[in-house]
Write an enzyme that holds these catalytic residues in place. Structure first.
Site, PDB file in Angstrom:
ATOM      1  CE  LYS A  40       4.447   9.450  -3.049  1.00  0.00           C
ATOM      2  NZ  LYS A  40       3.494   9.689  -2.001  1.00  0.00           N
ATOM      3  NE  ARG A 140       4.391  12.987   4.843  1.00  0.00           N
ATOM      4  CZ  ARG A 140       4.073  12.959   3.555  1.00  0.00           C
ATOM      5  NH1 ARG A 140       2.903  12.501   3.169  1.00  0.00           N
ATOM      6  NH2 ARG A 140       4.914  13.397   2.640  1.00  0.00           N
ATOM      7  CG  HIS A 170       5.762  16.866   1.133  1.00  0.00           C
ATOM      8  ND1 HIS A 170       5.927  16.940  -0.226  1.00  0.00           N
ATOM      9  CD2 HIS A 170       4.541  16.281   1.335  1.00  0.00           C
ATOM     10  CE1 HIS A 170       4.870  16.412  -0.832  1.00  0.00           C
ATOM     11  NE2 HIS A 170       4.018  16.006   0.095  1.00  0.00           N
ATOM     12  NE  ARG A 223       9.773  15.720  -2.563  1.00  0.00           N
ATOM     13  CZ  ARG A 223       9.939  16.836  -1.834  1.00  0.00           C
ATOM     14  NH1 ARG A 223      11.157  17.371  -1.689  1.00  0.00           N
ATOM     15  NH2 ARG A 223       8.921  17.396  -1.222  1.00  0.00           N
ATOM     16  CE1 TYR A 268     -25.874  -8.494  -2.733  1.00  0.00           C
ATOM     17  CE2 TYR A 268     -24.217  -7.207  -3.911  1.00  0.00           C
ATOM     18  CZ  TYR A 268     -24.700  -8.428  -3.459  1.00  0.00           C
ATOM     19  OH  TYR A 268     -24.003  -9.568  -3.734  1.00  0.00           O
ATOM     20  CB  CYS A 314     -21.994  -5.744  -7.104  1.00  0.00           C
ATOM     21  SG  CYS A 314     -23.732  -5.595  -7.470  1.00  0.00           S
ATOM     22  CG  MET A 315     -16.206  -7.540  -4.574  1.00  0.00           C
ATOM     23  SD  MET A 315     -15.845  -9.085  -3.725  1.00  0.00           S
ATOM     24  CE  MET A 315     -16.639  -8.862  -2.164  1.00  0.00           C
ATOM     25  CG  ASP A 316     -17.102  -9.412  -8.252  1.00  0.00           C
ATOM     26  OD1 ASP A 316     -15.999  -9.174  -7.752  1.00  0.00           O
ATOM     27  OD2 ASP A 316     -17.947 -10.154  -7.723  1.00  0.00           O
TER      28      ASP A 316
HETATM   29  C1  LIG Z   1       7.653  13.822   0.032  1.00  0.00           C
HETATM   30  C2  LIG Z   1       6.876  13.814  -1.249  1.00  0.00           C
HETATM   31  N1  LIG Z   1       7.388  14.437  -2.316  1.00  0.00           N
HETATM   32  C3  LIG Z   1       6.743  14.457  -3.498  1.00  0.00           C
HETATM   33  C4  LIG Z   1       5.523  13.828  -3.659  1.00  0.00           C
HETATM   34  C5  LIG Z   1       4.817  13.901  -4.984  1.00  0.00           C
HETATM   35  O1  LIG Z   1       3.678  14.695  -4.861  1.00  0.00           O
HETATM   36  P1  LIG Z   1       2.764  15.009  -6.126  1.00  0.00           P
HETATM   37  O2  LIG Z   1       2.223  13.715  -6.570  1.00  0.00           O
HETATM   38  O3  LIG Z   1       1.690  15.894  -5.580  1.00  0.00           O
HETATM   39  O4  LIG Z   1       3.648  15.639  -7.132  1.00  0.00           O
HETATM   40  C6  LIG Z   1       4.956  13.174  -2.564  1.00  0.00           C
HETATM   41  C7  LIG Z   1       3.645  12.525  -2.724  1.00  0.00           C
HETATM   42  O5  LIG Z   1       2.884  12.287  -1.877  1.00  0.00           O
HETATM   43  C8  LIG Z   1       5.650  13.164  -1.333  1.00  0.00           C
HETATM   44  O6  LIG Z   1       5.158  12.539  -0.262  1.00  0.00           O
END
Ligand SMILES: Cc1ncc(COP(=O)(O)O)c(C=O)c1O
Length: 386
Positions: A40, A140, A170, A223, A268, A314-316
């Site tokens: 992601k 969550r 999670h 995961r 700045y 700065c920005m860049d």
């Molecule tokens: C539901 C869930 N599973 C797995 C992960 C992966 O976590 P990590 O990057 O700490 O392995 C995330 C990441 O935020 C998550 O939201």
């Protein structure tokens, strides 16, 4: 956003490191446990597609993303593996979920009922695959009681359109030495899962930290996120059971060099005044690239020497104090190794009082990601990039 391919500020992604990190984790898994690579947020800023290719080489058999568009990006790139969307998806997009064979996170019976109705009316041939989220202490998304879970199980039982593929939770503190909250969540998860009459094919709890430090926790799907990128989820508080190899290095160049007079100011707000004869270089990276303003005072590396970022970022661009006059075009390592010196993403995160996840995810599209060592822009300079 324009990508800065005509500038020497580059994030190098070592795909071998990703392959290695996945392989190391794969070696520790039971044979009926699968690893899904979490790609992601554009592969935590490393580039989702290239990371997914490397993770697959390392042994990942599926992917996790947060939003539907990220799942579509993987399918469009040709990945046919299972893709689990970890966030909630608006039920009006059920068709996209079904037709692309995505697995989706579900947190309510109401969502399932609406999805079922859409599938019934449209007579899709494919099933919808769902993973029920259980909120065991993250607060969550997810089902919180046995009663709700059992109601969902009864409703799903025998449903021909929706396949109950997984149930998961999670953990909020799997990366902490204090086990109290973690154990509370494990016990709540076990109670909820044991209340099911039939377990779905996937029962999963493990993010990177859980996989690294709580191997006994029941999970037949890992995961695997931050550790795949070679970063310690605990920020170094807990030691790694195997060596993680960081995948990202960031480099740039000194593109302007000058000698200052006593009292000359930098940046700045004129927050920095030079001393007589001080050499100052300018580096083309700034908060517009995701190199935050809070990095004033952080070091970068030139010729294996630590050089402080002076004045406000700065920005860049930002300015650094040089140990001596260097040639314009000299390489600057912002994250990575130069001779004996190393700057880690953890050091950057510590300077900003945040986590390394936020640094890599925050690098903007303006910084090109390069995956091939041979295409290093400054390759005539022999600074050790990796
Ligand atoms: C539901 C869930 N599973 C797995 C992960 C992966 O976590 P990590 O990057 O700490 O392995 C995330 C990441 O935020 C998550 O939201």
């Amino acid at each position: 956003m324009a990508v800065g391919i005509h500038r020497k500020t580059i994030a190098y992604i070592d795909k071998q490191a990703i392959i290695h990190n996945v392989q190391q984790e794969m070696k520790r898994l039971d044979k009926d446990t699968v690893l899904y690579a979490v790609v992601k947020a554009d592969g935590y800023g490393h580039g989702a597609i290239e990371v997914a290719k490397a993770a697959k080489k390392g042994g990942a058999s599926g992917f996790c993303v947060a939003i539907l568009d990220e799942a579509l990006e993987l399918r469009e790139a040709g990945f046919t593996e299972p893709i689990l969307i970890l966030g909630l998806v608006d039920v009006k997009y059920v068709e996209l979920l079904v037709l692309n064979k995505f697995s989706v996170t579900v947190g309510s019976l109401d969502w399932l009922e609406k999805a079922n109705e859409i599938i019934r009316v449209n007579e899709y041939n494919e099933k919808l695959y769902v993973h029920i989220a259980l909120d065991t202490g993250m607060g969550r998304i997810g089902i919180r009681t046995k009663e709700e879970l059992q109601e969902i199980e009864r409703w799903l039982d025998g449903n021909e359109r929706i396949c109950f593929e997984g149930v998961f939770t999670h953990f909020a503190t799997a990366d902490s030495p204090d086990q109290k909250q973690f154990e509370k969540q494990v016990s709540k998860f076990n109670i909820l899962v044991e209340s099911l009459h039939r377990k779905p094919p996937f029962v999963h709890t493990a993010n990177s930290a859980t996989a690294l430090w709580h191997k006994s926790s029941s999970s037949n799907l890992i995961r695997f996120g931050i550790a795949m990128y070679g970063l310690n989820p605990s920020g170094g508080v807990l030691s790694e059971p195997y060596q993680l190899t960081p995948a990202m290095k960031i480099s740039s160049e000194v593109n302007y060099v000058k000698q200052m007079q006593e009292g000359d100011t930098i940046g700045y707000g004129a927050t920095y005044s030079a001393s007589q004869g001080e050499w100052v270089g300018t580096v083309p990276i700034g908060y517009g690239d995701g190199w935050p303003r809070g990095l004033q005072g952080q070091d970068v590396l030139v010729d294996g020497k630590r050089c402080e970022i002076i004045g406000r970022v700065c920005m860049d661009q930002c300015m650094i104090r040089l140990p001596y006059e260097v040639e314009e075009g000299s390489e600057v390592i912002l994250v990575g190794q130069s001779q004996e010196q190393l700057i880690t993403l953890q050091e950057i995160a510590d300077h900003l009082n945040t986590i390394h996840y936020e640094i890599t995810c925050g690098l903007t599209a303006r910084i090109p990601r390069r995956y091939d060592n041979t295409s290093i822009a400054n390759s005539d300079k022999k600074t050790n990039i990796f």
